[in-house]
Write a protein that holds these residues in place. Structure first.
Motif, PDB file in Angstrom:
ATOM      1  N   SER A  52      30.116  38.583  76.554  1.00  0.00           N
ATOM      2  CA  SER A  52      29.983  38.137  78.092  1.00  0.00           C
ATOM      3  C   SER A  52      29.213  37.029  78.703  1.00  0.00           C
ATOM      4  O   SER A  52      29.911  36.577  79.806  1.00  0.00           O
ATOM      5  CB  SER A  52      29.398  39.468  78.962  1.00  0.00           C
ATOM      6  N   SER A  53      29.074  36.476  77.312  1.00  0.00           N
ATOM      7  CA  SER A  53      28.792  35.023  77.997  1.00  0.00           C
ATOM      8  C   SER A  53      29.492  33.876  77.900  1.00  0.00           C
ATOM      9  O   SER A  53      29.534  32.797  78.057  1.00  0.00           O
ATOM     10  CB  SER A  53      26.774  34.702  77.365  1.00  0.00           C
ATOM     11  N   SER A  54      30.517  34.154  76.433  1.00  0.00           N
ATOM     12  CA  SER A  54      31.006  33.374  75.965  1.00  0.00           C
ATOM     13  C   SER A  54      32.626  33.314  76.653  1.00  0.00           C
ATOM     14  O   SER A  54      32.963  32.718  76.091  1.00  0.00           O
ATOM     15  CB  SER A  54      30.929  33.517  74.021  1.00  0.00           C
ATOM     16  N   ASP A  55      32.694  34.925  77.353  1.00  0.00           N
ATOM     17  CA  ASP A  55      33.922  34.675  77.735  1.00  0.00           C
ATOM     18  C   ASP A  55      34.291  33.392  78.475  1.00  0.00           C
ATOM     19  O   ASP A  55      35.616  33.263  78.483  1.00  0.00           O
ATOM     20  CB  ASP A  55      34.677  35.878  78.596  1.00  0.00           C
ATOM     21  N   LYS A  56      33.780  32.720  79.604  1.00  0.00           N
ATOM     22  CA  LYS A  56      33.657  32.016  79.876  1.00  0.00           C
ATOM     23  C   LYS A  56      34.168  30.527  79.482  1.00  0.00           C
ATOM     24  O   LYS A  56      34.715  29.923  80.259  1.00  0.00           O
ATOM     25  CB  LYS A  56      32.720  31.408  81.281  1.00  0.00           C
ATOM     26  N   PHE A  57      33.797  30.423  78.190  1.00  0.00           N
ATOM     27  CA  PHE A  57      34.625  28.833  77.193  1.00  0.00           C
ATOM     28  C   PHE A  57      35.154  28.741  76.824  1.00  0.00           C
ATOM     29  O   PHE A  57      35.716  28.117  76.001  1.00  0.00           O
ATOM     30  CB  PHE A  57      33.118  29.095  76.610  1.00  0.00           C
ATOM     31  N   LEU A  58      36.131  30.564  76.753  1.00  0.00           N
ATOM     32  CA  LEU A  58      37.372  30.046  76.091  1.00  0.00           C
ATOM     33  C   LEU A  58      38.716  29.759  76.730  1.00  0.00           C
ATOM     34  O   LEU A  58      38.315  29.922  77.818  1.00  0.00           O
ATOM     35  CB  LEU A  58      38.335  32.351  76.209  1.00  0.00           C
ATOM     36  N   LEU A  59      39.231  28.551  75.809  1.00  0.00           N
ATOM     37  CA  LEU A  59      39.925  27.874  76.394  1.00  0.00           C
ATOM     38  C   LEU A  59      41.211  28.066  76.714  1.00  0.00           C
ATOM     39  O   LEU A  59      41.492  29.395  76.594  1.00  0.00           O
ATOM     40  CB  LEU A  59      40.765  27.012  75.295  1.00  0.00           C
ATOM     41  N   ARG A  60      42.020  28.103  77.994  1.00  0.00           N
ATOM     42  CA  ARG A  60      42.875  28.422  78.680  1.00  0.00           C
ATOM     43  C   ARG A  60      44.476  27.580  78.239  1.00  0.00           C
ATOM     44  O   ARG A  60      44.042  26.364  78.460  1.00  0.00           O
ATOM     45  CB  ARG A  60      42.828  28.520  80.069  1.00  0.00           C
TER      46      ARG A  60
END
Length: 190
Positions: A52-60
């Motif tokens: 949940s804390s690393s999901d926002k850093f996943l490249l898009r």
């Protein structure tokens, strides 16, 4: 048209600080994974698990990462074909709207000599370069129309392909030279 990076990016954040593992699904990117042409060709065993804390850093798609700390400042446009990836905290993640600017164009622009000079000036003053976020947000960039960005990227792809073919040809010529010299030396001993 000149515009501030902060006006074209809807989000700029540092990558995640994680302890990587040798195996996994999500690649964890360090500066050392990138070659001299700023491509992640040296990637090996550096993975993290999504939470949940690393999901926002996943490249898009259309994201650009910029090395904001270290001895080598460079940008890379994420391509979903690379697979899931999270950049380390060395990198800024720059998220932009693809209807206004292509990530690939932005990465090429940030890697240009003029922008590299600006970025190095912004990050100077310490032994190791560090670009402050406030300075990055205020960085003036040239944003042509989408059609001009596409033309620039097409030309860039053609030139990169030409460079790659030239390097392969040079390697073959070096191999040919070594073989010819070895054959001549072997013939001298007969």
């Amino acid at each position: 048209m000149n515009i501030k990076l902060g006006e074209i990016a809807y989000e700029i954040l540092f990558g995640s600080y994680e302890k990587p593992k040798d195996e996994g699904r999500v690649k964890y990117l360090y500066a050392g994974h990138f070659d001299d042409t700023y491509m992640p060709t040296k990637f090996e065993g550096s993975y993290v698990e999504l939470n949940s804390s690393s999901d926002k850093f996943l490249l898009r798609s259309n994201d650009v990462i910029l090395a904001g700390k270290g001895h080598r400042i460079f940008a890379w446009a994420y391509d979903p074909d690379f697979g899931q990836a999270i950049p380390s905290s060395l990198f800024y993640i720059i998220r932009t709207n693809p209807e206004k600017i292509f990530g690939e164009y932005l990465a090429s622009l940030l890697n240009s000599e003029k922008m590299q000079h600006k970025l190095n000036l912004i990050g100077s003053g310490a032994t190791i370069t560090s670009i402050p976020k406030k300075e990055l947000v205020d960085l003036d960039i040239v944003v042509p129309s989408i059609s001009k960005q596409l033309k620039l990227m097409e030309l860039s792809h053609l030139l990169n392909e030409n460079i790659s073919l030239t390097k392969k040809l040079l390697k073959q010529k070096e191999t040919l030279k070594r073989g010819a010299i070895n054959k001549m030396i072997n013939n001298l001993n007969k």
